[in-house]
Write a protein that holds these residues in place. Sequence first.
Motif, PDB file in Angstrom:
ATOM      1  N   MET A 136       0.874  -1.094   0.087  1.00 48.01           N
ATOM      2  CA  MET A 136      -0.122  -0.031  -0.063  1.00 48.01           C
ATOM      3  C   MET A 136       1.013   1.018  -0.166  1.00 48.01           C
ATOM      4  O   MET A 136       1.880   1.350   0.686  1.00 48.01           O
ATOM      5  N   GLN A 137       0.592   2.339  -0.842  1.00 51.45           N
ATOM      6  CA  GLN A 137       1.217   3.407  -0.775  1.00 51.45           C
ATOM      7  C   GLN A 137       0.585   4.547  -0.102  1.00 51.45           C
ATOM      8  O   GLN A 137      -0.542   4.875   0.003  1.00 51.45           O
ATOM      9  N   LEU A 138       1.566   5.225   0.521  1.00 51.83           N
ATOM     10  CA  LEU A 138       1.143   6.287   1.515  1.00 51.83           C
ATOM     11  C   LEU A 138       1.883   7.409   1.090  1.00 51.83           C
ATOM     12  O   LEU A 138       2.837   7.483   0.334  1.00 51.83           O
ATOM     13  N   VAL A 139       1.606   8.815   1.498  1.00 54.59           N
ATOM     14  CA  VAL A 139       2.427  10.075   1.247  1.00 54.59           C
ATOM     15  C   VAL A 139       2.514  10.706   2.487  1.00 54.59           C
ATOM     16  O   VAL A 139       1.860  10.981   3.510  1.00 54.59           O
ATOM     17  N   GLU A 140       3.949  11.114   2.488  1.00 50.81           N
ATOM     18  CA  GLU A 140       4.220  12.253   3.382  1.00 50.81           C
ATOM     19  C   GLU A 140       4.306  13.511   2.732  1.00 50.81           C
ATOM     20  O   GLU A 140       4.781  13.594   1.533  1.00 50.81           O
ATOM     21  N   GLN A 141       3.855  14.517   3.341  1.00 49.89           N
ATOM     22  CA  GLN A 141       3.427  16.043   2.807  1.00 49.89           C
ATOM     23  C   GLN A 141       4.347  16.819   3.337  1.00 49.89           C
ATOM     24  O   GLN A 141       4.763  16.950   4.630  1.00 49.89           O
ATOM     25  N   ARG A 142       5.000  18.105   2.456  1.00 46.75           N
ATOM     26  CA  ARG A 142       5.731  19.176   2.952  1.00 46.75           C
ATOM     27  C   ARG A 142       5.129  20.310   2.116  1.00 46.75           C
ATOM     28  O   ARG A 142       4.961  20.069   0.934  1.00 46.75           O
ATOM     29  N   ILE A 143       4.753  21.169   2.986  1.00 45.96           N
ATOM     30  CA  ILE A 143       4.151  22.708   2.277  1.00 45.96           C
ATOM     31  C   ILE A 143       5.400  23.394   2.151  1.00 45.96           C
ATOM     32  O   ILE A 143       6.253  23.673   2.845  1.00 45.96           O
ATOM     33  N   ILE A 144       5.509  23.912   0.977  1.00 47.09           N
ATOM     34  CA  ILE A 144       6.621  24.901   0.428  1.00 47.09           C
ATOM     35  C   ILE A 144       5.821  26.162   0.200  1.00 47.09           C
ATOM     36  O   ILE A 144       4.894  26.589  -0.873  1.00 47.09           O
ATOM     37  N   LYS A 145       6.141  27.176   0.981  1.00 46.32           N
ATOM     38  CA  LYS A 145       5.524  28.468   0.728  1.00 46.32           C
ATOM     39  C   LYS A 145       6.576  29.455   0.003  1.00 46.32           C
ATOM     40  O   LYS A 145       7.438  29.055  -0.486  1.00 46.32           O
ATOM     41  N   LYS A 146       6.067  30.810  -0.279  1.00 49.39           N
ATOM     42  CA  LYS A 146       6.862  31.539  -1.256  1.00 49.39           C
ATOM     43  C   LYS A 146       8.257  31.920  -0.531  1.00 49.39           C
ATOM     44  O   LYS A 146       9.203  32.168  -1.088  1.00 49.39           O
ATOM     45  N   SER A 147       8.111  31.785   0.689  1.00 45.44           N
ATOM     46  CA  SER A 147       9.254  32.344   1.621  1.00 45.44           C
ATOM     47  C   SER A 147      10.499  30.974   1.580  1.00 45.44           C
ATOM     48  O   SER A 147      11.502  31.245   2.004  1.00 45.44           O
ATOM     49  N   HIS A 148       9.993  29.998   0.914  1.00 45.15           N
ATOM     50  CA  HIS A 148      10.750  28.672   0.775  1.00 45.15           C
ATOM     51  C   HIS A 148      12.095  28.680  -0.051  1.00 45.15           C
ATOM     52  O   HIS A 148      11.892  29.495  -1.156  1.00 45.15           O
ATOM     53  N   GLN A 149      13.207  28.403   0.467  1.00 46.57           N
ATOM     54  CA  GLN A 149      14.253  28.521  -0.495  1.00 46.57           C
ATOM     55  C   GLN A 149      14.217  27.930  -1.860  1.00 46.57           C
ATOM     56  O   GLN A 149      14.816  28.581  -2.701  1.00 46.57           O
ATOM     57  N   ALA A 150      13.556  26.875  -2.069  1.00 45.67           N
ATOM     58  CA  ALA A 150      13.243  26.281  -3.276  1.00 45.67           C
ATOM     59  C   ALA A 150      12.088  26.551  -4.156  1.00 45.67           C
ATOM     60  O   ALA A 150      11.473  26.080  -5.208  1.00 45.67           O
ATOM     61  N   TRP A 151      11.435  27.716  -3.525  1.00 46.45           N
ATOM     62  CA  TRP A 151      10.143  27.966  -4.195  1.00 46.45           C
ATOM     63  C   TRP A 151      10.466  28.645  -5.729  1.00 46.45           C
ATOM     64  O   TRP A 151       9.719  28.258  -6.713  1.00 46.45           O
ATOM     65  N   GLU A 152      11.491  29.576  -5.923  1.00 45.38           N
ATOM     66  CA  GLU A 152      11.476  30.033  -7.417  1.00 45.38           C
ATOM     67  C   GLU A 152      11.809  28.808  -8.351  1.00 45.38           C
ATOM     68  O   GLU A 152      11.219  28.944  -9.358  1.00 45.38           O
ATOM     69  N   GLN A 153      12.910  28.010  -7.985  1.00 45.19           N
ATOM     70  CA  GLN A 153      13.225  26.831  -8.750  1.00 45.19           C
ATOM     71  C   GLN A 153      11.695  25.997  -8.871  1.00 45.19           C
ATOM     72  O   GLN A 153      11.707  25.585 -10.180  1.00 45.19           O
ATOM     73  N   ILE A 154      11.272  25.724  -7.993  1.00 39.60           N
ATOM     74  CA  ILE A 154       9.909  24.761  -8.257  1.00 39.60           C
ATOM     75  C   ILE A 154       8.761  25.600  -8.905  1.00 39.60           C
ATOM     76  O   ILE A 154       8.100  25.048 -10.134  1.00 39.60           O
ATOM     77  N   ASP A 155       8.659  26.958  -8.950  1.00 35.37           N
ATOM     78  CA  ASP A 155       7.488  27.574  -9.570  1.00 35.37           C
ATOM     79  C   ASP A 155       8.200  27.798 -11.148  1.00 35.37           C
ATOM     80  O   ASP A 155       7.488  27.470 -12.130  1.00 35.37           O
ATOM     81  N   VAL A 156       9.337  27.773 -11.440  1.00 39.10           N
ATOM     82  CA  VAL A 156       9.663  27.838 -12.887  1.00 39.10           C
ATOM     83  C   VAL A 156       9.428  26.615 -13.411  1.00 39.10           C
ATOM     84  O   VAL A 156       9.153  26.623 -14.604  1.00 39.10           O
ATOM     85  N   GLU A 185       4.819  15.914  -1.850  1.00 39.42           N
ATOM     86  CA  GLU A 185       4.087  14.695  -1.759  1.00 39.42           C
ATOM     87  C   GLU A 185       5.215  13.706  -1.817  1.00 39.42           C
ATOM     88  O   GLU A 185       5.507  13.286  -3.125  1.00 39.42           O
ATOM     89  N   ILE A 186       5.733  12.895  -0.794  1.00 39.26           N
ATOM     90  CA  ILE A 186       6.773  12.020  -0.989  1.00 39.26           C
ATOM     91  C   ILE A 186       5.814  10.533  -0.959  1.00 39.26           C
ATOM     92  O   ILE A 186       5.585  10.158   0.346  1.00 39.26           O
ATOM     93  N   VAL A 187       5.770  10.000  -1.885  1.00 39.92           N
ATOM     94  CA  VAL A 187       5.107   8.585  -2.062  1.00 39.92           C
ATOM     95  C   VAL A 187       6.116   7.528  -1.510  1.00 39.92           C
ATOM     96  O   VAL A 187       7.127   7.409  -1.962  1.00 39.92           O
ATOM     97  N   TYR A 188       5.480   6.571  -0.613  1.00 39.21           N
ATOM     98  CA  TYR A 188       6.354   5.313  -0.138  1.00 39.21           C
ATOM     99  C   TYR A 188       5.461   4.389  -0.074  1.00 39.21           C
ATOM    100  O   TYR A 188       4.193   4.398   0.026  1.00 39.21           O
ATOM    101  N   GLU A 189       6.042   2.910   0.164  1.00 34.88           N
ATOM    102  CA  GLU A 189       5.485   1.879   0.102  1.00 34.88           C
ATOM    103  C   GLU A 189       5.495   1.214   1.551  1.00 34.88           C
ATOM    104  O   GLU A 189       6.546   1.233   2.110  1.00 34.88           O
ATOM    105  N   VAL A 190       4.358   0.751   2.067  1.00 36.61           N
ATOM    106  CA  VAL A 190       4.377   0.097   3.260  1.00 36.61           C
ATOM    107  C   VAL A 190       3.545  -1.201   3.276  1.00 36.61           C
ATOM    108  O   VAL A 190       2.821  -1.349   2.236  1.00 36.61           O
ATOM    109  N   ASN A 191       3.769  -2.042   4.005  1.00 34.90           N
ATOM    110  CA  ASN A 191       3.256  -3.538   3.940  1.00 34.90           C
ATOM    111  C   ASN A 191       1.770  -3.328   4.533  1.00 34.90           C
ATOM    112  O   ASN A 191       1.449  -2.765   5.507  1.00 34.90           O
TER     113      ASN A 191
END
Length: 416
Positions: free
Chosen positions: A1-21, A168-174
Amino acid sequence: MQLVEQRIIKKSHQAWEQIDVMSFAAKNLWNAANYCIRQSFLYGHGVPSDNQMDKLMQPTQQYKALPAKVAQQVLRLLDKSWKGYFAAIALYKSDNTGFTGRPKIPGYKPKDGRCVLIFSEQSTSKKVFQDSGQIKLSNIDYCFDTHIEQSQYCQSRIVPKIDHYVLEIVYEVNEHELASQNTQNIAAIDLGIDNLMAMTSNVPGFQPVLVNGRPVKSINQFFNKKRATLQRRSQVITSQRIQHLTTKRNLKVKNYLHRASSYVIQLLKHLGVTKLVIGENPDWKRGVNIGGKNNQSFVSIPHGQLIDMLTYKGKEVGIEVIVREESYTSQSSFLDGDFIPEYGSKPKNWQPSGRRIFRGLYRTKAGRLCNADVNASYNILVKEFPHAFQTGNREVLVDPIRVNLSGFKAKSLTPF
């Protein structure tokens, strides 16, 4: 079964500009590829496969603006959208009762829109993951923390939202083996507004539980009032401030639903329940007419999201979740053993033994008063499992307990 671990990336985040582009470039690739597919389809040349589209788009500027693996995932996502369209059309032609209209071919994304980014294992640095236990995605100069093991990792998705991105980091669990041979311990849930969930069970001595839904109702009422005020003052439908308000509302509601679903699943696990029946009616929020205020309260609560949470959390501990059509369960009397018809097949002279005299209170044939939501929940249980209670063993309708989850933590359960 696949589950998801989430992280919120706001405009103040260091990686925002690269992700937005990158997300904007993915939108351009989607639209360019979709134009080619639509023209081929409309002129009768069929729909190219994702491999054919990959070869066709490789020389283009839109394709080169993204890492090759990410661009391929965008084209695969578009290919799935077209396959879904053809599957929906085939179903629509055979039986259109489940549709509100004829399915349409996949459309273009807005000119200033964004598109989902999918990073497979090949687009994730294995060395960084092995050395530091962090996620390093292709062409993004940032390492994201994670709690999952490298052996569980499947892929990462970056999903554009109103004013932020969600990693969303998708990972597999038994998946826990379902105890299908033991169906004696069964529970049922009736979804509502003030009582978000009314939970009952055939476990001997179980006291029905009402999970308080007023916090979600309060969040929605504040959001609706504040949004109306901002729209009236600014004379616009949406703005940056309204988008921020919407995001906060969505996160608050989602947090409460997670706590509520975790509490319910842990309680059922503690009781040894193996099957959970949840009452739901198809299209129950489309065209609902229960008054202006009630309409707003009912429609604003994401019951479907709550059902999804209960389903996957139940699978983790070996509880099978069954979504059951719940028509006539609120009208029928559980203590009187009323026959509960299916939707659309009610006998002509069918009448319930009791009736709901006002909100929250049900009166049986003998004049006994009980909680209306608890009565409906028990009826949902016996509608799916008619023999869940032995003959003469329906005298279980005791006073329910109300559960407030303000201090509840997912891993600290006090069942009673």
